[in-house]
Design an enzyme around this catalytic site. Structure first.
Site, PDB file in Angstrom:
ATOM      1  N   LYS A   1       7.308 -12.054   9.330  1.00 13.45           N
ATOM      2  CA  LYS A   1       6.548 -12.228   8.084  1.00 13.45           C
ATOM      3  C   LYS A   1       6.448 -13.711   7.757  1.00 13.45           C
ATOM      4  O   LYS A   1       7.440 -14.439   7.798  1.00 13.45           O
ATOM      5  CB  LYS A   1       7.218 -11.467   6.939  1.00 13.45           C
ATOM      6  CG  LYS A   1       6.406 -11.488   5.646  1.00 13.45           C
ATOM      7  CD  LYS A   1       6.973 -10.520   4.623  1.00 13.45           C
ATOM      8  CE  LYS A   1       6.235 -10.599   3.295  1.00 13.45           C
ATOM      9  NZ  LYS A   1       4.797 -10.295   3.431  1.00 13.45           N
TER      10      LYS A   1
ATOM     11  N   PHE B   1       0.809  -1.219   0.000  1.00 14.14           N
ATOM     12  CA  PHE B   1       0.000   0.000   0.000  1.00 14.14           C
ATOM     13  C   PHE B   1       0.843   1.271   0.000  1.00 14.14           C
ATOM     14  O   PHE B   1       0.291   2.369  -0.058  1.00 14.14           O
ATOM     15  CB  PHE B   1      -0.921   0.019   1.218  1.00 14.14           C
ATOM     16  CG  PHE B   1      -2.125  -0.868   1.090  1.00 14.14           C
ATOM     17  CD1 PHE B   1      -3.237  -0.456   0.381  1.00 14.14           C
ATOM     18  CD2 PHE B   1      -2.144  -2.121   1.672  1.00 14.14           C
ATOM     19  CE1 PHE B   1      -4.354  -1.264   0.257  1.00 14.14           C
ATOM     20  CE2 PHE B   1      -3.254  -2.949   1.562  1.00 14.14           C
ATOM     21  CZ  PHE B   1      -4.363  -2.519   0.850  1.00 14.14           C
TER      22      PHE B   1
ATOM     23  N   HIS C   1      12.333  -8.046   4.843  1.00 16.97           N
ATOM     24  CA  HIS C   1      11.212  -7.807   5.752  1.00 16.97           C
ATOM     25  C   HIS C   1      11.566  -8.239   7.177  1.00 16.97           C
ATOM     26  O   HIS C   1      12.554  -8.954   7.400  1.00 16.97           O
ATOM     27  CB  HIS C   1       9.967  -8.566   5.288  1.00 16.97           C
ATOM     28  CG  HIS C   1       9.254  -7.914   4.140  1.00 16.97           C
ATOM     29  ND1 HIS C   1       9.681  -8.036   2.844  1.00 16.97           N
ATOM     30  CD2 HIS C   1       8.140  -7.121   4.101  1.00 16.97           C
ATOM     31  CE1 HIS C   1       8.867  -7.356   2.043  1.00 16.97           C
ATOM     32  NE2 HIS C   1       7.930  -6.795   2.784  1.00 16.97           N
ATOM     33  N   HIS C   2      10.714  -7.836   8.094  1.00 15.53           N
ATOM     34  CA  HIS C   2      10.837  -8.233   9.498  1.00 15.53           C
ATOM     35  C   HIS C   2      10.745  -9.752   9.636  1.00 15.53           C
ATOM     36  O   HIS C   2      10.211 -10.439   8.758  1.00 15.53           O
ATOM     37  CB  HIS C   2       9.740  -7.561  10.331  1.00 15.53           C
ATOM     38  CG  HIS C   2       8.356  -7.850   9.821  1.00 15.53           C
ATOM     39  ND1 HIS C   2       7.623  -8.939  10.236  1.00 15.53           N
ATOM     40  CD2 HIS C   2       7.587  -7.196   8.909  1.00 15.53           C
ATOM     41  CE1 HIS C   2       6.456  -8.943   9.618  1.00 15.53           C
ATOM     42  NE2 HIS C   2       6.402  -7.903   8.803  1.00 15.53           N
TER      43      HIS C   2
END
EC number: 1.17.1.8
Length: 255
Positions: A149, A118, A145-146
């Site tokens: 995920k 988004f 990513h963290h």
């Protein structure tokens, strides 16, 4: 009249960011939240539901989904069945599931959005990468990513690869006799392009698209340092899907 919103997965970090965004927008009205593990019956005076079946017939306009890949398809289908236009940030959909949901949304005469990302910058990155892939067919994607995920590669990386594959000359990258000394060392293969996934604490959402050519290189990168970066797109999605009559895959279709 305010747009009435349900948020599924409201206890997660993305869900909480979405709640705060909806609560601070006078054009939106948060009418219900959903989480199967929540023990309270209300959150900030808003009714909490543990089972989505209890929301059948509920008066709302939009269903925001930040849950898990395991339930995202069922949730989106449920939203459409009950007249809620879905705005879905959960990833993990197959191409067949997306096609089926698009067809079902048209039958229901409802708008909807499934967005791998988004953040407006991420959407622009995908568009820039698609343009570059026409001229630089040698390309690899690194997404970071963290470490919480649940899916890999990310939906953004897959969407980026899909868009580039539509315009890119299909070639197999790397040496013809290339050998992986450790399985998976070269990453996932998507139409000859390689996708690499990094999962580390401290990260949020980041992606590099690296192009190579004889004597030159081009690197495109987007970074989301905070989940607030996604809320402009979520807000846009809410206000656009109520005007539309079919579900789309990718925020770029609403820009």
């Amino acid at each position: 009249m305010s747009i009435r919103v349900i948020i599924a997965g409201f206890k997660g970090k993305m869900g909480q960011a979405a709640c705060q965004m909806v609560l601070t927008d006078p054009d939106l009205d948060l009418v219900a939240v959903l989480d199967p593990f929540e023990s309270e019956s209300e959150w900030q005076g808003i009714p909490v539901f543990k089972d989505k079946a209890d929301l059948a017939g509920f008066e709302a306009d939009v269903w925001i989904d930040f849950t898990t890949p395991a339930v995202a398809y069922e949730n989106t289908r449920f939203a459409l069945e009950n007249g809620f236009a879905p705005v879905v940030g959960t990833t993990g959909f197959t191409s067949e599931e997306i096609a089926e949901l698009k067809e079902f949304s048209r039958a229901q005469d409802l708008g909807g959005l499934i967005a791998p990302n988004f953040a407006l910058g991420a959407v622009l990155l995908m568009q820039f990468a698609t343009q570059a892939a026409k001229y630089f067919p040698n390309v690899e994607i690194i997404e970071l990513h963290h470490d919480k995920k649940k899916d890999a590669p990310s939906g953004t990386a897959i969407k980026t690869a899909e868009l580039m594959a539509e315009v890119r000359e299909s070639i197999q990258q790397g040496a013809a006799d290339e050998e992986e000394l450790i399985a998976g060392a070269r990453g996932a293969d998507f139409d000859g392009m390689r996708i690499h996934s990094v999962r580390l604490p401290g990260l949020v959402a980041h992606q590099e698209v690296i192009f190579g050519n004889q004597g030159e290189g081009l690197t495109l990168r987007h970074d989301s340092y905070d989940r607030i970066s996604f809320m402009t797109g979520v807000n846009l999605g809410i206000k656009e899907v109520v005007k539309r009559h079919e579900l789309v895959y990718g925020l770029e279709h609403l820009l």
